[in-house]
Scaffold this motif. Sequence first.
Motif, short mmCIF file in Angstrom:
data_model
loop_
_atom_site.label_atom_id
_atom_site.label_comp_id
_atom_site.label_asym_id
_atom_site.label_seq_id
_atom_site.Cartn_x
_atom_site.Cartn_y
_atom_site.Cartn_z
N ILE A 1 26.90 -52.16 -47.86
CA ILE A 1 27.22 -51.61 -49.36
C ILE A 1 25.70 -51.03 -50.13
CG2 ILE A 1 28.37 -52.34 -51.33
CD1 ILE A 1 30.05 -53.91 -49.78
N GLY A 2 24.73 -51.97 -49.85
CA GLY A 2 23.47 -51.81 -50.38
C GLY A 2 23.04 -50.41 -50.04
N TYR A 3 23.12 -50.01 -48.73
CA TYR A 3 22.77 -48.86 -48.19
C TYR A 3 23.50 -47.78 -48.68
CZ TYR A 3 21.85 -45.33 -44.55
OH TYR A 3 21.55 -44.36 -43.56
N ALA A 4 24.72 -47.98 -49.05
CA ALA A 4 25.58 -46.86 -49.64
C ALA A 4 25.09 -46.42 -51.25
CB ALA A 4 26.81 -47.24 -49.60
N TYR A 5 24.85 -47.66 -51.89
CA TYR A 5 24.13 -47.27 -53.17
C TYR A 5 22.89 -46.53 -53.17
CZ TYR A 5 27.24 -50.96 -55.54
OH TYR A 5 28.42 -51.62 -55.83
N MET A 6 22.24 -47.07 -52.19
CA MET A 6 20.85 -46.37 -52.06
C MET A 6 20.88 -44.94 -51.62
SD MET A 6 17.59 -46.51 -52.55
CE MET A 6 16.16 -47.36 -52.21
N THR A 7 21.92 -44.67 -50.38
CA THR A 7 22.14 -43.18 -50.21
C THR A 7 23.09 -42.36 -50.82
OG1 THR A 7 23.99 -43.96 -48.64
CG2 THR A 7 21.56 -43.79 -47.91
N GLU A 8 23.48 -43.03 -51.90
CA GLU A 8 24.56 -42.61 -52.85
C GLU A 8 25.82 -41.70 -52.44
OE1 GLU A 8 22.84 -40.59 -56.47
OE2 GLU A 8 20.65 -40.99 -55.50
N THR A 9 26.27 -42.70 -51.38
CA THR A 9 27.42 -42.15 -50.59
C THR A 9 28.66 -42.87 -51.30
OG1 THR A 9 26.12 -42.67 -48.68
CG2 THR A 9 28.48 -42.26 -48.37
N PRO A 10 29.65 -41.85 -51.71
CA PRO A 10 30.85 -42.22 -52.16
C PRO A 10 31.67 -42.91 -51.40
CG PRO A 10 30.81 -39.93 -52.15
CD PRO A 10 29.37 -40.31 -51.55
N CYS A 11 32.31 -44.06 -51.70
CA CYS A 11 33.36 -44.80 -50.69
C CYS A 11 34.14 -45.88 -51.72
CB CYS A 11 32.68 -45.53 -49.68
SG CYS A 11 31.45 -46.65 -50.07
N VAL A 12 35.14 -46.39 -51.33
CA VAL A 12 35.86 -47.32 -51.78
C VAL A 12 36.09 -48.58 -51.19
CG1 VAL A 12 38.21 -47.95 -53.07
CG2 VAL A 12 37.04 -45.63 -53.66
N THR B 1 18.08 -42.00 -45.60
CA THR B 1 17.61 -43.30 -45.22
C THR B 1 17.46 -44.45 -46.37
OG1 THR B 1 15.39 -44.46 -44.87
CG2 THR B 1 15.37 -42.28 -46.32
N GLY B 2 17.73 -45.54 -45.89
CA GLY B 2 17.93 -46.74 -46.97
C GLY B 2 16.79 -46.89 -47.46
N LEU B 3 15.51 -46.46 -47.10
CA LEU B 3 14.13 -46.67 -47.67
C LEU B 3 14.23 -45.92 -48.87
CD1 LEU B 3 11.98 -46.46 -44.32
CD2 LEU B 3 12.14 -48.40 -45.90
N THR B 4 13.32 -46.34 -49.68
CA THR B 4 13.27 -45.54 -51.06
C THR B 4 12.69 -44.17 -50.84
OG1 THR B 4 13.00 -47.61 -52.21
CG2 THR B 4 12.29 -45.47 -53.51
N HIS B 5 13.65 -42.95 -51.26
CA HIS B 5 13.12 -41.78 -51.04
C HIS B 5 12.99 -40.78 -52.26
CE1 HIS B 5 17.30 -42.56 -50.62
NE2 HIS B 5 17.45 -41.66 -51.48
N ASP B 6 12.22 -39.42 -51.80
CA ASP B 6 12.03 -38.66 -52.65
C ASP B 6 13.22 -37.70 -52.84
OD1 ASP B 6 11.94 -36.81 -50.68
OD2 ASP B 6 9.73 -36.69 -50.63
N GLN B 7 13.31 -36.46 -53.69
CA GLN B 7 14.34 -35.64 -54.12
C GLN B 7 14.71 -35.07 -52.70
OE1 GLN B 7 14.85 -33.87 -57.74
NE2 GLN B 7 12.82 -34.62 -58.31
#
Lengths: 195, 378
Positions: free
Chosen positions: B92-103, B230-236
């Motif tokens: 779920i943290g990965y989804a926050y970081m990758t900005e992936t919509p899901c429920v 990626t779940g690593l902090t990324h640029d634009q």
Amino acid sequence: MANKLLDKVEIPQDRYEMRFSGSGGQGMILATVMLAEAIGATDDRNVVQSQSYGPEARGGASKSDVVISANEIFYPKAMQLDFLLVMTQESMDKYYSDLKEGGILVVDTTLVTDIPTDNYYGLPFTRLAREEAGHIMVANVIALAAIAEITGIISKDALTAAVLKRAPKGTEEKNKKAIEIGFAEAAKLKKQKGS
Amino acid sequence: MAKKERVLVLGNQACVEGAIYAGMRFYAGYPITPSTEVAEGCARELPKIGGRFIQMEDEIGSIAAVIGASVAGLKSMTATSGPGYSLMVENIGYAYMTETPCVIVNVQRGGPSTGLPTKVSQSDTMQAQWGPHGDYTAITVAPSTILETVTETIRAFNLAERFRTPVTVLLDEVMGHSRQIISLPEPGEIEIFNRVKPTVSPEEYLPFEITENYVTPMPAYGEGYRYVITGLTHDQKGFTTNKPEEIAPKLHKLRHKIIDYKDEITKLRAEMMDDAEIAFISYGSVSRAALQATDIARKVGVKVGCLQLQTIWPFPDKEIAEICGGCRKVIVGELNMGQIVNYVRSALPGDIEVVPLQRYDGEILTPMQLIEKLEEVL
């Protein structure tokens, strides 16, 4: 001052609260689903059904509440029972005190022997299912039909349609027979009681 | 207009109805009481409409599949209960970081650990915000009736798509396992939001571009837009970064895409609050007891009102302060040892007394328990 507010407040009278109780596997939850669906299919009354059971697939206490009202139903569980079905001694002991004065008590006399009142409707649902309907599984439907006859909460046609909708394939005849038995036995009982 | 069909719907099935209405076409999950009927409903309904249902090997795989399906362009959902949610937390943290919509639906039971499979609880309320580690802002909705379970699940999908973020639907055992006669919304009756797709060419596309409202248009994988996730902090561009001047804007984006648009997210139901001197504040199944208690107490002249939080996260502090501003006291009812009560306390001025009412024995708070508490504080 103590309990001033609690003494004054009243549980709303526009709620008809029913509880079906027994042990896991007796079909108490399914019976209330059938009843709720029957009401939903036939008239405009609001119905909420809720359930409470243990982690076991069979055995353990199981109860299901149905609240019926012409108005919006807020709290989904019973607060003061107008009606109680008990299918085991354990549920008799546990829930009898939740039945309000003048509430209707229906008891499976096959399995419940110690009944704390004389004012009840007793029928041997489990025995009738096994000996008359051909399978112990339909004890809940016999009870449901008897309840319909005793309370007048739902018509026989509406109940039959709701039961057949939910009954597993291949059990239709046994369920129809169970409905007949339930209505007939309850009618006999009512006559005996002179009501 | 033809009269709407009345159907008896189980809470968990209402969630399925809402999801399908919102456009869900992928479900991956691992069954767990008291959420299993959500998986059963999806298994039954999705194949009929060209969707996919997968029973995964566990909850970790389930949320991974949900994230993948969403990246591939499908509205996706999973449902679980506390123990399963705990397993999902990393992804779920990965989804926050990758900005992936899901429920993600959490039909709460008692915890911690495997706890109470068939008993009600609201003890995962904080977990819905603070499950994964790191800085992010979660969205959580909480219905309290069967019809609301349909409409709030729809809203959860709309919010997930609008903000490109996971959204949690917080149910509880009583919500999931009670039935009510309702009329389902007709097609077209409720607006559906679909994720914004890029209008620029694949060459110009920046997959994590910091746009004016912070939300980046999202293509489906396979549509020609090739980018790194990626779940690593990324640029634009989506590439890993260690540069302070890129790290802070990414985290700022995750928070501000939500917090700056909180008005679009916050939803509350206030009943009889206009002249209320005391308010019940609650969410989920407890709100039904609170509404009943309010109704009962009003009949004997007590000026009490009921405030239900349909959005729990981000916490609706401003709205609670507005609605409860005229109250002397508020009673916060929860099925846990106090997970929102301190948020309520910090939302209100010090002269409004905040009274906790907590039940954590596996049973729902009853209207009479709420009235007892009301009596105590009158």
